[in-house]
Enzyme design. Sequence first.
Site, mmCIF file in Angstrom:
data_model
loop_
_atom_site.group_PDB
_atom_site.id
_atom_site.type_symbol
_atom_site.label_atom_id
_atom_site.label_comp_id
_atom_site.label_asym_id
_atom_site.label_seq_id
_atom_site.Cartn_x
_atom_site.Cartn_y
_atom_site.Cartn_z
ATOM 1 N N GLY A 147 0.837 -1.206 0.000
ATOM 2 C CA GLY A 147 0.000 0.000 0.000
ATOM 3 C C GLY A 147 0.865 1.246 0.000
ATOM 4 O O GLY A 147 0.458 2.305 0.478
ATOM 5 N N ALA A 148 2.073 1.114 -0.583
ATOM 6 C CA ALA A 148 3.067 2.201 -0.525
ATOM 7 C C ALA A 148 2.634 3.432 -1.308
ATOM 8 O O ALA A 148 3.119 4.533 -1.057
ATOM 9 C CB ALA A 148 4.414 1.688 -1.046
ATOM 10 N N VAL A 161 2.187 -4.952 -7.979
ATOM 11 C CA VAL A 161 1.483 -6.241 -7.936
ATOM 12 C C VAL A 161 0.116 -6.049 -7.284
ATOM 13 O O VAL A 161 -0.072 -5.147 -6.459
ATOM 14 C CB VAL A 161 2.215 -7.327 -7.095
ATOM 15 C CG1 VAL A 161 3.372 -7.938 -7.842
ATOM 16 C CG2 VAL A 161 2.609 -6.830 -5.726
ATOM 17 N N SER A 206 -6.775 -0.972 12.628
ATOM 18 C CA SER A 206 -7.566 0.263 12.608
ATOM 19 C C SER A 206 -8.189 0.465 13.983
ATOM 20 O O SER A 206 -8.476 -0.514 14.685
ATOM 21 C CB SER A 206 -8.686 0.148 11.570
ATOM 22 O OG SER A 206 -9.582 1.234 11.712
ATOM 23 N N TYR A 266 -14.972 -4.539 6.964
ATOM 24 C CA TYR A 266 -13.734 -3.832 7.341
ATOM 25 C C TYR A 266 -13.421 -4.056 8.822
ATOM 26 O O TYR A 266 -12.297 -4.416 9.188
ATOM 27 C CB TYR A 266 -13.886 -2.342 7.039
ATOM 28 C CG TYR A 266 -12.635 -1.526 7.315
ATOM 29 C CD1 TYR A 266 -11.568 -1.528 6.423
ATOM 30 C CD2 TYR A 266 -12.524 -0.748 8.471
ATOM 31 C CE1 TYR A 266 -10.422 -0.785 6.674
ATOM 32 C CE2 TYR A 266 -11.384 0.004 8.730
ATOM 33 C CZ TYR A 266 -10.341 -0.018 7.825
ATOM 34 O OH TYR A 266 -9.204 0.716 8.085
ATOM 35 N N LYS A 290 -10.108 -5.937 10.433
ATOM 36 C CA LYS A 290 -9.116 -5.188 11.206
ATOM 37 C C LYS A 290 -8.957 -5.766 12.616
ATOM 38 O O LYS A 290 -7.891 -5.645 13.224
ATOM 39 C CB LYS A 290 -9.488 -3.704 11.232
ATOM 40 C CG LYS A 290 -9.306 -3.034 9.873
ATOM 41 C CD LYS A 290 -7.856 -3.133 9.409
ATOM 42 C CE LYS A 290 -7.596 -2.550 8.054
ATOM 43 N NZ LYS A 290 -6.162 -2.557 7.685
ATOM 44 N N ASN A 321 0.444 -2.766 5.057
ATOM 45 C CA ASN A 321 -0.340 -1.532 5.160
ATOM 46 C C ASN A 321 -1.506 -1.479 4.167
ATOM 47 O O ASN A 321 -2.493 -0.806 4.425
ATOM 48 C CB ASN A 321 0.629 -0.353 4.957
ATOM 49 C CG ASN A 321 -0.073 0.966 4.750
ATOM 50 O OD1 ASN A 321 -0.713 1.489 5.654
ATOM 51 N ND2 ASN A 321 0.033 1.505 3.534
HETATM 52 N N1 LIG Z 1 -6.990 6.659 6.634
HETATM 53 C C1 LIG Z 1 -7.530 6.305 7.781
HETATM 54 O O1 LIG Z 1 -8.265 7.097 8.406
HETATM 55 C C2 LIG Z 1 -7.265 4.943 8.364
HETATM 56 C C3 LIG Z 1 -7.811 4.665 9.632
HETATM 57 C C4 LIG Z 1 -7.578 3.423 10.196
HETATM 58 C C5 LIG Z 1 -6.813 2.484 9.522
HETATM 59 N N2 LIG Z 1 -6.291 2.775 8.300
HETATM 60 C C6 LIG Z 1 -5.478 1.739 7.652
HETATM 61 O O2 LIG Z 1 -4.257 2.286 7.204
HETATM 62 C C7 LIG Z 1 -3.805 1.601 6.034
HETATM 63 C C8 LIG Z 1 -3.519 2.575 4.914
HETATM 64 O O3 LIG Z 1 -4.715 3.300 4.636
HETATM 65 P P1 LIG Z 1 -4.746 4.664 3.776
HETATM 66 O O4 LIG Z 1 -5.689 5.556 4.457
HETATM 67 O O5 LIG Z 1 -3.363 5.121 3.472
HETATM 68 O O6 LIG Z 1 -5.479 4.128 2.463
HETATM 69 P P2 LIG Z 1 -5.201 4.442 0.921
HETATM 70 O O7 LIG Z 1 -6.454 4.008 0.228
HETATM 71 O O8 LIG Z 1 -4.703 5.838 0.734
HETATM 72 O O9 LIG Z 1 -4.009 3.446 0.575
HETATM 73 C C9 LIG Z 1 -4.183 2.052 0.447
HETATM 74 C C10 LIG Z 1 -3.243 1.556 -0.638
HETATM 75 O O10 LIG Z 1 -3.368 0.135 -0.718
HETATM 76 C C11 LIG Z 1 -3.332 -0.225 -2.089
HETATM 77 N N3 LIG Z 1 -4.031 -1.492 -2.301
HETATM 78 C C12 LIG Z 1 -5.323 -1.778 -1.996
HETATM 79 N N4 LIG Z 1 -5.601 -3.011 -2.408
HETATM 80 C C13 LIG Z 1 -4.483 -3.516 -2.973
HETATM 81 C C14 LIG Z 1 -4.175 -4.752 -3.604
HETATM 82 N N5 LIG Z 1 -5.086 -5.719 -3.766
HETATM 83 N N6 LIG Z 1 -2.922 -4.950 -4.067
HETATM 84 C C15 LIG Z 1 -1.983 -3.964 -3.936
HETATM 85 N N7 LIG Z 1 -2.228 -2.769 -3.373
HETATM 86 C C16 LIG Z 1 -3.472 -2.560 -2.901
HETATM 87 C C17 LIG Z 1 -4.056 0.913 -2.810
HETATM 88 O O11 LIG Z 1 -3.708 0.962 -4.201
HETATM 89 C C18 LIG Z 1 -3.592 2.133 -2.026
HETATM 90 O O12 LIG Z 1 -2.440 2.726 -2.614
HETATM 91 C C19 LIG Z 1 -4.905 0.582 5.714
HETATM 92 O O13 LIG Z 1 -4.556 -0.663 6.265
HETATM 93 C C20 LIG Z 1 -6.124 1.142 6.409
HETATM 94 O O14 LIG Z 1 -7.069 0.162 6.730
HETATM 95 C C21 LIG Z 1 -6.516 3.978 7.697
#
Ligand SMILES: NC(=O)c1ccc[n+]([C@@H]2O[C@H](COP(=O)([O-])OP(=O)(O)OC[C@H]3O[C@@H](n4cnc5c(N)ncnc54)[C@H](O)[C@@H]3O)[C@@H](O)[C@H]2O)c1
Length: 251
Positions: free
Chosen positions: A10-11, A58, A144, A158, A162, A87
């Site tokens: 998720g970089a 990927v 989360s 979700y 989590k 992530n």
């Molecule tokens: N943003 C928030 O408020 C929040 C709160 C709690 C937890 N989180 C957790 O933090 C982490 C990052 O979240 P974020 O807010 O940066 O989300 P985001 O949507 O900005 O980033 C997620 C990334 O994961 C990639 N991804 C998703 N499915 C994929 C797959 N099948 N293969 C490869 N890549 C894939 C996406 O392309 C995206 O770049 C997640 O685990 C999310 O559940 C986020």
Amino acid sequence: MTQRVAVVTGAAGTIGQGVIENLLEHGRKVVLVDRDEPRLRAARDRFAGQGEMMSVAVDLLEETAPALVAASIEENGWQPATIVINNAAITVKHGGKSHDILQMTLDEWALVHRINVTAPMLMARQFLPAMVAGRWGRIVNISSRAGRYNPHQAGPSYTTTKAAVLGLTRSIANDFSKHGVTCNSVAPGLVMSDMTGQLTPQLLQALVDRTPAGRGGSPRELGAAIAFLASEDAGFITGTCLDVNGGQSMA
Ligand SMILES: NC(=O)c1ccc[n+]([C@@H]2O[C@H](COP(=O)([O-])OP(=O)(O)OC[C@H]3O[C@@H](n4cnc5c(N)ncnc54)[C@H](O)[C@@H]3O)[C@@H](O)[C@H]2O)c1
């Protein structure tokens, strides 16, 4: 000393960027993994000159994705990764809201479990043997706040995944800490991202209102906590979950 190699899934996403930034500052060689190739390239460009990076595009839905990441690292002439940051994750919203279990399809349930739980398990399984062999490893799984406390609007697929990430974390920690491999999770609160952008403005405001800090967290604040758990200094911390949520939920 050889620089350690860190894989970040998720970089290309919001929190992923904060993780890359902090791991580079810790002197790690960082492997950027995501399915979104253009945003992966943009992330690499953003941090160009700040340390060593490579990227692998990927889809983590593919069972072979972790092996492909490992093969790309080897082709690049780097040591096997001994840090894995799981992530990447998804959530499914309908008009800005989650379906409850009466409305939710089994396809949604399966897809969210596949990406949010099975993919981190497979990624850990790919890189654990090298960590055990070298008697050093760090796995950080991103959970989360919703997986730990009141899920509010997060929805059953979700929320359940989590919470499962916390169980996976404790299980890996139980089995591998004796080999010098720690496994922990981080539970973010609100961070403005594509994921939270799926919520209605009203739901987003309600989340801010419930946060004593009065704001969402920044990717850098999340990345700092994650990079700490992946550091040499965090060697006696394992099987736990670090809340990074501005006080939105406390224990
Ligand atoms: N943003 C928030 O408020 C929040 C709160 C709690 C937890 N989180 C957790 O933090 C982490 C990052 O979240 P974020 O807010 O940066 O989300 P985001 O949507 O900005 O980033 C997620 C990334 O994961 C990639 N991804 C998703 N499915 C994929 C797959 N099948 N293969 C490869 N890549 C894939 C996406 O392309 C995206 O770049 C997640 O685990 C999310 O559940 C986020």
